[in-house]
Design a protein around this motif. Structure first.
Motif, mmCIF file in Angstrom:
data_model
loop_
_atom_site.group_PDB
_atom_site.id
_atom_site.type_symbol
_atom_site.label_atom_id
_atom_site.label_comp_id
_atom_site.label_asym_id
_atom_site.label_seq_id
_atom_site.Cartn_x
_atom_site.Cartn_y
_atom_site.Cartn_z
ATOM 1 N N PHE A 232 39.336 42.124 53.457
ATOM 2 C CA PHE A 232 38.269 41.782 52.536
ATOM 3 C C PHE A 232 37.187 41.020 53.285
ATOM 4 O O PHE A 232 37.496 40.254 54.203
ATOM 5 N N PHE A 233 35.953 41.245 52.907
ATOM 6 C CA PHE A 233 34.873 40.501 53.530
ATOM 7 C C PHE A 233 33.736 40.308 52.543
ATOM 8 O O PHE A 233 33.584 41.069 51.581
ATOM 9 N N ILE A 234 32.970 39.245 52.777
ATOM 10 C CA ILE A 234 31.819 38.936 51.941
ATOM 11 C C ILE A 234 30.555 39.039 52.790
ATOM 12 O O ILE A 234 30.604 38.989 54.021
ATOM 13 N N ILE A 235 29.437 39.179 52.115
ATOM 14 C CA ILE A 235 28.128 39.212 52.770
ATOM 15 C C ILE A 235 27.256 38.182 52.081
ATOM 16 O O ILE A 235 27.246 38.085 50.848
ATOM 17 N N MET A 236 26.545 37.387 52.859
ATOM 18 C CA MET A 236 25.607 36.439 52.275
ATOM 19 C C MET A 236 24.397 36.303 53.181
ATOM 20 O O MET A 236 24.413 36.738 54.331
ATOM 21 N N GLN A 237 23.339 35.740 52.642
ATOM 22 C CA GLN A 237 22.181 35.435 53.467
ATOM 23 C C GLN A 237 22.574 34.358 54.465
ATOM 24 O O GLN A 237 23.232 33.382 54.118
ATOM 25 N N SER A 238 22.164 34.532 55.703
ATOM 26 C CA SER A 238 22.434 33.505 56.701
ATOM 27 C C SER A 238 21.559 32.285 56.425
ATOM 28 O O SER A 238 20.345 32.402 56.248
ATOM 29 N N VAL A 239 22.180 31.111 56.372
ATOM 30 C CA VAL A 239 21.418 29.872 56.187
ATOM 31 C C VAL A 239 20.538 29.617 57.407
ATOM 32 O O VAL A 239 19.421 29.113 57.283
ATOM 33 N N PHE A 240 21.018 29.999 58.583
ATOM 34 C CA PHE A 240 20.284 29.751 59.829
ATOM 35 C C PHE A 240 19.406 30.945 60.186
ATOM 36 O O PHE A 240 19.575 31.587 61.224
ATOM 37 N N TYR A 241 18.452 31.263 59.298
ATOM 38 C CA TYR A 241 17.536 32.377 59.549
ATOM 39 C C TYR A 241 16.135 31.965 59.133
ATOM 40 O O TYR A 241 15.956 31.383 58.060
ATOM 41 N N PRO A 242 15.119 32.266 59.961
ATOM 42 C CA PRO A 242 15.185 32.857 61.301
ATOM 43 C C PRO A 242 15.664 31.833 62.326
ATOM 44 O O PRO A 242 15.339 30.649 62.240
ATOM 45 N N ALA A 243 16.434 32.314 63.299
ATOM 46 C CA ALA A 243 17.149 31.418 64.200
ATOM 47 C C ALA A 243 16.306 30.897 65.365
ATOM 48 O O ALA A 243 16.733 29.977 66.054
ATOM 49 N N GLY A 244 15.141 31.483 65.598
ATOM 50 C CA GLY A 244 14.325 31.044 66.724
ATOM 51 C C GLY A 244 13.958 29.573 66.631
ATOM 52 O O GLY A 244 13.657 29.057 65.544
#
Length: 426
Positions: A232-244
């Protein structure tokens, strides 16, 4: 849960034009010696190429997600999710594996409400580019991935964690409607994957119809042609975006036991997420936005307390502002008038905690202070304070007398994390 539908509704599972090919025997022998590409742009993230031990798994995930998203593109949501939408499961059969999409219509509506185009979501998670593996400092046995553009975060989950997430999903969606500026991580999808025994993953073209039914009782029932255990896996928005330009990353729980990470040597390309004890002596300088953050933390942790959830983390990252991004003329207030509107509940006047948002990607998780930009989000929302955690609390009380640790009651956990934020902000 809703009663099962009279019969499954078949949908064709389309296949992407570009598929993942299996590793050759030579590359397979390389094991963990996968190559790095775009080292400067993807500092510390490892590309999952043909020699990587997780290459076949991520190829299946990419192909399955491409097809699953195509279903939501062909059948877009027409309104807020219904009870049936929260209980739906879509199973799509591919070459050598099956991918399940759990509560797909509800998540499609949520993505739409966030302004996320399904085509962009499909392109980022499909086979257009390799996933990146993130080597987490977490003690869990989960695997962590990023989409090739680092916009979306994928994490493997245990069955009981998925069950908790789906049970809380209607209230989670309702909370985001009422509090659209919430710090809670934006959960975008929950999926299951099962590999056929003795099958090889080829180009993963769908070879059979999908089946759409209802999740009933034990949410994740066995898929009979595929006797291997489900992942099982989940997908979420990355908190660290944009990473630059991000210089520091932290995972904060508001306690001290097991909350230290040995920093990477100076000049090392490895990206580490540090913990509470690494943050000692540091402060989050937010200026006038501090009051907003403290209030939003109270709203979000109160919600998690009501769900009987604990052990979540406040993710945080620092990014120094450029000179032209500072000063009164460039402040958050003057730079934008964009905001997000939610549903105002008549019995909760003034309960929303709105703010003006920076005109930038991932704006909901970004706060600008006088000198720094901060990325903030509450993640890992699936640990329920049941018998297992109560026993763990008792053991840790005996093991660590006088010290603070993560396994405490949800009420105490929420209060302690809010106190940490109040003590470390100005």
């Amino acid at each position: 849960m809703a009663a099962p539908s009279p019969g499954p509704r078949e949908v064709l599972a389309p296949s992407p034009e570009a598929g993942c090919r299996p590793a050759t025997s030579t590359s397979g022998r390389r094991g963990l010696l996968w190559r790095l590409r775009d080292k400067q742009a993807r500092l510390g993230l490892f590309e999952i190429g043909p020699g990587h031990e997780l290459h076949q798994l991520t190829c299946m995930m990419q192909t399955g997600l491409w097809a699953a998203t195509q279903v939501s593109m062909d059948h877009p949501p027409t309104g807020p999710p219904t009870e049936e939408d929260f209980s739906e499961v879509l199973i799509q059969v591919h070459e050598g594996f099956e991918l399940g999409t759990l509560a797909g219509p509800a998540f499609a509506w949520l993505r739409h409400s966030l302004g996320l185009a399904e085509g962009d979501y499909q392109a980022a998670l499909g086979p257009g580019g390799p996933y990146l593996q993130f080597l987490s400092t977490s003690k869990s046995k989960a695997s962590f991935f990023l989409s090739h553009d680092q916009r979306f975060f994928l994490k493997t989950q245990r069955r009981r964690e998925v069950r908790a997430l789906l049970a809380h999903l209607p209230r989670y969606v309702q909370h985001l409607q009422r509090h659209p500026h919430s710090l809670l991580a934006r959960l975008l999808g929950v999926h299951s994957l099962r590999v056929a025994r003795g099958k090889k993953v080829g180009e993963a073209e769908a070879r059979g119809p999908g089946q759409r039914g209802r999740l009933e009782g034990e949410i994740l029932s066995s898929l009979t042609p595929y006797p291997r255990p489900q992942k099982f896996f989940i997908i979420m928005q990355s908190v660290f975006y944009p990473a630059g330009r991000i210089s520091e990353r932290y995972d904060i729980k508001g306690c001290e036991v097991s909350r230290w990470v040995e920093p990477a040597p100076e000049g090392s390309p490895l990206v580490l997420v540090l913990k509470d004890l690494n943050f000692q002596g540091k402060t989050i300088d937010l200026g006038p936005q501090r009051s907003w953050l403290l209030h939003q933390m109270e709203l979000d942790t109160a919600f998690l307390r009501e769900l009987n959830v604990l052990d979540y983390s406040l993710l945080m990252a620092f990014q120094r502002l450029h000179e032209d991004e500072r000063g009164p003329g460039s402040s958050l207030i003057f730079r934008t008038a964009r905001s997000v509107r939610g549903v105002q509940s008549p019995e909760e006047p003034g309960s929303q905690n709105r703010r003006l948002l920076p005109d930038s990607p991932n704006a909901l998780h970004i706060l600008d202070g006088p000198e720094q930009r901060y990325f903030l989000g509450l993640v890992d929302l699936s640990t329920v304070y049941g018998l297992r955690k109560r026993l763990e609390h008792l053991w840790k009380t005996l093991r660590y007398p006088g010290r603070t640790f993560s396994t405490v009651s949800p009420a105490r956990y929420a209060r302690r994390l809010c106190q940490w934020v109040e003590a470390h902000t100005e």
